[in-house]
Design a protein around this motif. Structure first.
Motif, short mmCIF file in Angstrom:
data_model
loop_
_atom_site.label_atom_id
_atom_site.label_comp_id
_atom_site.label_asym_id
_atom_site.label_seq_id
_atom_site.Cartn_x
_atom_site.Cartn_y
_atom_site.Cartn_z
N VAL A 1 4.82 2.76 1.58
CA VAL A 1 5.33 4.13 1.68
C VAL A 1 4.21 5.04 2.18
N VAL A 2 4.55 5.88 3.17
CA VAL A 2 3.64 6.91 3.67
C VAL A 2 4.21 8.25 3.23
N VAL A 3 3.48 8.97 2.40
CA VAL A 3 3.94 10.28 1.92
C VAL A 3 3.13 11.36 2.63
N ILE A 4 3.82 12.17 3.42
CA ILE A 4 3.17 13.27 4.13
C ILE A 4 3.73 14.56 3.55
N SER A 5 2.91 15.25 2.80
CA SER A 5 3.42 16.41 2.07
C SER A 5 2.31 17.46 1.92
N HIS A 6 2.29 18.13 0.77
CA HIS A 6 1.43 19.29 0.56
C HIS A 6 0.48 19.04 -0.60
N LEU A 7 -0.54 19.88 -0.70
CA LEU A 7 -1.61 19.64 -1.66
C LEU A 7 -1.09 19.51 -3.09
N GLY A 8 -0.25 20.44 -3.54
CA GLY A 8 0.26 20.39 -4.91
C GLY A 8 1.03 19.12 -5.18
N ILE A 9 1.92 18.77 -4.28
CA ILE A 9 2.74 17.55 -4.43
C ILE A 9 1.85 16.31 -4.47
N LEU A 10 0.90 16.22 -3.56
CA LEU A 10 0.05 15.04 -3.48
C LEU A 10 -0.88 14.94 -4.68
N PRO B 1 0.82 -1.22 0.00
CA PRO B 1 0.00 0.00 0.00
C PRO B 1 0.85 1.26 0.00
N ILE B 2 0.26 2.33 -0.51
CA ILE B 2 0.87 3.66 -0.46
C ILE B 2 -0.13 4.58 0.23
N LEU B 3 0.33 5.30 1.26
CA LEU B 3 -0.53 6.21 2.01
C LEU B 3 -0.14 7.64 1.71
N LEU B 4 -1.13 8.48 1.46
CA LEU B 4 -0.90 9.90 1.17
C LEU B 4 -1.66 10.74 2.18
N ALA B 5 -0.98 11.73 2.73
CA ALA B 5 -1.67 12.63 3.68
C ALA B 5 -1.07 14.02 3.58
N ARG B 6 -1.94 15.03 3.59
CA ARG B 6 -1.47 16.41 3.64
C ARG B 6 -0.99 16.73 5.05
N CYS B 7 -0.09 17.69 5.15
CA CYS B 7 0.33 18.17 6.47
C CYS B 7 -0.89 18.69 7.23
N GLY B 8 -0.75 18.74 8.55
CA GLY B 8 -1.82 19.30 9.35
C GLY B 8 -2.05 20.77 9.02
N GLU B 9 -3.18 21.30 9.44
CA GLU B 9 -3.52 22.69 9.15
C GLU B 9 -2.44 23.63 9.68
N SER B 10 -2.01 24.56 8.81
CA SER B 10 -1.01 25.56 9.22
C SER B 10 -1.69 26.90 9.45
N ARG B 11 -0.92 27.84 9.99
CA ARG B 11 -1.49 29.17 10.24
C ARG B 11 -1.86 29.86 8.93
N ASN B 12 -1.09 29.63 7.88
CA ASN B 12 -1.44 30.23 6.59
C ASN B 12 -2.70 29.61 6.01
N ASP B 13 -2.90 28.30 6.25
CA ASP B 13 -4.15 27.68 5.83
C ASP B 13 -5.33 28.38 6.50
N ASP C 1 8.78 19.45 -1.11
CA ASP C 1 8.28 20.75 -0.65
C ASP C 1 7.15 21.21 -1.57
N GLU C 2 6.28 22.04 -1.03
CA GLU C 2 5.10 22.51 -1.77
C GLU C 2 5.52 23.27 -3.04
N ILE C 3 4.59 23.37 -3.98
CA ILE C 3 4.82 24.12 -5.21
C ILE C 3 5.29 25.53 -4.87
N LYS C 4 6.32 26.00 -5.56
CA LYS C 4 6.89 27.32 -5.27
C LYS C 4 5.96 28.39 -5.84
N ALA C 5 5.51 29.30 -4.97
CA ALA C 5 4.54 30.31 -5.38
C ALA C 5 5.19 31.62 -5.78
#
Length: 400
Positions: A348-357, A204-216, A285-289
């Motif tokens: 594999v557990v991938v914990i990253s950001h919306l764009g990457i996931l 299995p492959i697990l995908l999860a976004r980081c927890g809510e940040s202050r910018n979120d 790392d998240e998509i560079k803005a």
């Protein structure tokens, strides 16, 4: 963009013509004629799609049982005919044209070989039983039928050879050996790399976004903010969920965690290293803005109205302002990681950001790149992708 043209799908359009393994026996003249007709239809659609500029297709996979020299010679001749026709059309438009070495359509063979009986059995059980040919059939009957089909293939099988005059890639026993013959150019190099990464291990492959940040919470783009209290709560729940999931896996399954180097990712996985090995890489790392970092979406629209409109219509190719990335840039950035993900034999557990996931999810699930930037992947959700047949079965867990 790559698309698969599977001859079996053309055959399955008429359910009445399939009658088990006997249909694939070379001595079954009626079956052979139907299979050849289906191959011709699939190849015609593949060529048409490649030549249609509106489809943006760069690679067409003609997925069929091209296991004899006669079949491959037919393919070679058909592609030559198409290229000759294209050269004639170009000459008609532009006068003298030297097309030698500049064929618009290029042919290469990709062959996968399994000589390990155990791997053959595992592959049939893990994927072929989920083939549309065996829907609703008893598993034991389906296994017997498919092994009978393999014997029918073996009777006429001829491995690809150098004297056929076509570049080819041969993968043996899912990573044991990779042979690339006359594979020149970027595209064939990437295909060879991808095939060399292929494994039969079902994990299995697990995908999860980081927890809510202050910018979120503030609706601001990017940055490197810490987690909110809700984000911290999710991090604790996520760690407990993964620990519980890890305990249920078989002893030979040893999950690894991949995450980004940004603060909110590091806070989300803090403590997980006690349960699983953790790898932090900038590639995740998240998509560079660019100059949009820290802006709200309304501020971005006010400061860059034309670009905002262009991104709304085409996020795949239009980047953020001031040196930011597009989703196409993101695909290119994490391509080596995607190939490593395919090659990894452990969960594999991938914990990253919306764009990457979004990129990883669309890659694994076969979603068209142009749809990738608009995928909805909920926050505080763990998406579990379990290999099944010709793709993945998706489960969603909400630890909170």
């Amino acid at each position: 963009v790559t698309r698969i043209f599977n001859a079996g799908n053309y055959r399955r359009k008429n359910e009445d013509i399939f009658s088990g393994a006997a249909f694939f026996d070379s001595e079954n003249k009626a079956g052979s004629a139907i299979r050849q007709q289906c191959a011709e239809e699939a190849l015609k659609d593949a060529v048409t799609s490649l030549l249609d500029p509106n489809q943006g297709l760069s690679v067409a996979i003609f997925d069929a049982t091209n296991t004899t020299k006669e079949r491959r010679a037919w393919l070679k001749e058909r592609i030559k005919e198409e290229n000759d026709n294209l050269k004639f059309e170009v000459e008609g438009l532009f006068g003298d044209y030297s097309g030698e070495g500049d064929d618009l359509l290029r042919l290469a063979f990709a062959e996968t070989v399994l000589t390990d009986d155990r791997k053959v059995w595992e592959n049939v059980k893990g994927s072929k039983l989920n083939s549309p040919d065996y829907l609703g059939m008893n598993a034991d009957d389906a296994m017997r039928d498919f092994f009978a089909r393999i014997e029918a293939y073996k009777k006429v099988y001829e491995p690809v050879e150098n004297d056929e005059g076509v570049p080819f890639i041969r993968l043996t026993n899912a990573g044991e050996e990779l042979l690339c013959r006359n594979c020149q150019g970027y595209t064939l190099g990437r295909i060879g790399w991808l095939m060399g990464s292929m494994r039969l291990t079902l994990r299995p492959i697990l995908l999860a976004r980081c927890g809510e940040s202050r910018n979120d919470l503030l609706g601001r783009i990017g940055g490197n903010p810490p987690l909110t209290q809700v984000g911290e709560m999710f991090a604790r729940k996520l760690q407990a969920t993964i620990k519980e999931w890890r305990a249920k896996l078989s002893p030979e399954m040893r999950p690894v965690v991949w995450t980004s180097s940004l603060l909110r990712a590091q806070q989300t996985i803090s403590g997980l290293e006690k349960t699983c090995p953790v790898m932090s890489v900038n590639m995740l790392d998240e998509i560079k803005a660019g100059s949009a970092e820290g802006l709200t979406h309304s501020e971005l629209a006010e400061q860059y109205p034309k670009l905002t409109k262009a991104r709304t219509e085409n996020k795949l190719e239009v980047p953020f302002p001031g040196g930011g990335e597009s989703y196409l840039d993101l695909f290119k950035r994490i391509e080596p990681l995607l190939l490593n993900l395919v090659a990894e034999t452990q969960p594999v557990v991938v914990i990253s950001h919306l764009g990457i996931l979004r990129v990883i999810y669309s890659y694994l699930m076969g979603i068209e790149p142009k749809k990738c930037p608009y995928l909805e992947l909920p926050m505080h959700c763990v998406i579990q992708l379990n290999p099944k047949g010709y793709g993945y079965e998706e489960w969603q867990h909400f630890p909170l």
